[in-house]
Scaffold this motif. Structure first.
Motif, PDB file in Angstrom:
ATOM      1  N   GLY A   1       1.165   9.603   0.905  1.00 40.16           N
ATOM      2  CA  GLY A   1       1.895   8.350   1.069  1.00 40.16           C
ATOM      3  C   GLY A   1       1.612   7.361  -0.042  1.00 40.16           C
ATOM      4  N   VAL A   2       0.339   7.214  -0.394  1.00 37.04           N
ATOM      5  CA  VAL A   2      -0.030   6.289  -1.468  1.00 37.04           C
ATOM      6  C   VAL A   2       0.564   6.755  -2.801  1.00 37.04           C
ATOM      7  CG1 VAL A   2      -1.998   5.412  -2.796  1.00 37.04           C
ATOM      8  CG2 VAL A   2      -2.058   5.382  -0.298  1.00 37.04           C
ATOM      9  N   ALA A   3       0.570   8.059  -3.027  1.00 37.16           N
ATOM     10  CA  ALA A   3       1.170   8.581  -4.266  1.00 37.16           C
ATOM     11  C   ALA A   3       2.659   8.250  -4.319  1.00 37.16           C
ATOM     12  CB  ALA A   3       0.952  10.092  -4.358  1.00 37.16           C
ATOM     13  N   LEU A   4       3.351   8.422  -3.201  1.00 38.34           N
ATOM     14  CA  LEU A   4       4.781   8.073  -3.168  1.00 38.34           C
ATOM     15  C   LEU A   4       4.989   6.578  -3.389  1.00 38.34           C
ATOM     16  CD1 LEU A   4       6.218  10.275  -0.286  1.00 38.34           C
ATOM     17  CD2 LEU A   4       6.828  10.376  -2.703  1.00 38.34           C
ATOM     18  N   LEU A   5       4.154   5.761  -2.771  1.00 33.19           N
ATOM     19  CA  LEU A   5       4.280   4.313  -2.962  1.00 33.19           C
ATOM     20  C   LEU A   5       4.030   3.932  -4.415  1.00 33.19           C
ATOM     21  CD1 LEU A   5       2.556   3.019   0.290  1.00 33.19           C
ATOM     22  CD2 LEU A   5       4.993   2.860  -0.302  1.00 33.19           C
ATOM     23  N   ALA A   6       3.048   4.551  -5.039  1.00 29.56           N
ATOM     24  CA  ALA A   6       2.771   4.268  -6.453  1.00 29.56           C
ATOM     25  C   ALA A   6       3.928   4.715  -7.334  1.00 29.56           C
ATOM     26  CB  ALA A   6       1.472   4.958  -6.880  1.00 29.56           C
ATOM     27  N   ARG A   7       4.470   5.890  -7.051  1.00 28.60           N
ATOM     28  CA  ARG A   7       5.611   6.383  -7.844  1.00 28.60           C
ATOM     29  C   ARG A   7       6.847   5.510  -7.628  1.00 28.60           C
ATOM     30  NH1 ARG A   7       6.962  12.324  -7.124  1.00 28.60           N
ATOM     31  NH2 ARG A   7       8.307  11.799  -8.849  1.00 28.60           N
ATOM     32  N   SER A   8       7.030   5.009  -6.429  1.00 25.14           N
ATOM     33  CA  SER A   8       8.209   4.172  -6.178  1.00 25.14           C
ATOM     34  C   SER A   8       8.070   2.829  -6.893  1.00 25.14           C
ATOM     35  CB  SER A   8       8.425   3.958  -4.674  1.00 25.14           C
ATOM     36  OG  SER A   8       7.429   3.123  -4.124  1.00 25.14           O
ATOM     37  N   ARG A   9       6.861   2.333  -7.014  1.00 24.11           N
ATOM     38  CA  ARG A   9       6.632   1.070  -7.733  1.00 24.11           C
ATOM     39  C   ARG A   9       6.919   1.261  -9.221  1.00 24.11           C
ATOM     40  NH1 ARG A   9       3.943  -3.908  -6.932  1.00 24.11           N
ATOM     41  NH2 ARG A   9       3.679  -3.326  -4.762  1.00 24.11           N
ATOM     42  N   VAL A  10       6.488   2.380  -9.777  1.00 28.59           N
ATOM     43  CA  VAL A  10       6.732   2.695 -11.198  1.00 28.59           C
ATOM     44  C   VAL A  10       8.223   2.879 -11.436  1.00 28.59           C
ATOM     45  CG1 VAL A  10       6.384   4.419 -12.998  1.00 28.59           C
ATOM     46  CG2 VAL A  10       4.457   3.652 -11.612  1.00 28.59           C
ATOM     47  N   ALA A  11       8.920   3.555 -10.504  1.00 25.03           N
ATOM     48  CA  ALA A  11      10.353   3.807 -10.653  1.00 25.03           C
ATOM     49  C   ALA A  11      11.141   2.487 -10.650  1.00 25.03           C
ATOM     50  CB  ALA A  11      10.848   4.722  -9.536  1.00 25.03           C
ATOM     51  N   VAL A  12      10.692   1.521  -9.856  1.00 28.20           N
ATOM     52  CA  VAL A  12      11.384   0.229  -9.801  1.00 28.20           C
ATOM     53  C   VAL A  12      11.218  -0.517 -11.122  1.00 28.20           C
ATOM     54  CG1 VAL A  12      11.342  -2.046  -8.690  1.00 28.20           C
ATOM     55  CG2 VAL A  12      11.250   0.019  -7.299  1.00 28.20           C
TER      56      VAL A  12
END
Length: 146
Positions: A133-144
């Motif tokens: 979950g944290v990895a997905l949240l980090a990747r979603s922040r980078v994608a934004v």
């Protein structure tokens, strides 16, 4: 609240609802291994299970309401939402396995068996859910930002 935080909240509420539902259904109802509160009579254990189930149900309903709002507004971000869901499912499981099972002693995963393998499995799965979950949240922040 921002679109990002609403996505995280919606996913987190559903993660809580799913983790609690799975715990309640599998360990409380199907396997009869424990109740939410095992320090009293079986009747009190059943009442505690009912209250636990009600809270998980309301978390699920709130999540789906928020999800429908996000989708209607075009603000739904799947990676962020899934990150919130997996993180909270793992946090719930880790909290249950450490605080409720060990610190407070409300119940154990099982009784009259060596708990070592159960405890390790329970908490490793929780840690894996949190990490995903944290990895997905980090990747979603980078994608934004990109």
């Amino acid at each position: 609240m921002t679109s990002r935080s609403n996505n995280i909240l919606s996913g987190a509420l559903l993660g809580l609802g799913i983790a609690a539902f799975a715990d309640e259904t599998i360990f409380h109802q199907l396997l009869h291994w424990h109740h939410f509160y095992d320090k009293s009579t079986p009747a009190v254990g059943l009442i505690s299970d009912g209250l636990f189930h009600a809270v998980s149900f309301f978390a699920t309903v709130a999540s789906l309401y928020l999800l429908s709002t996000l989708r209607r507004r075009g603000d739904f971000h799947p990676r962020t939402w899934w990150g919130g869901l997996l993180t909270m499912a793992g946090v719930f499981q880790l909290y249950d396995g450490t605080v409720q099972h060990k610190v407070m002693g409300l119940h154990q995963i099982r009784y009259d068996v060596d708990l070592t393998a159960y405890d390790w499995t329970w908490n490793i799965i929780a840690a894996l859910l949190i990490a995903a979950g944290v990895a997905l949240l980090a990747r979603s922040r980078v994608a934004v930002r990109a």
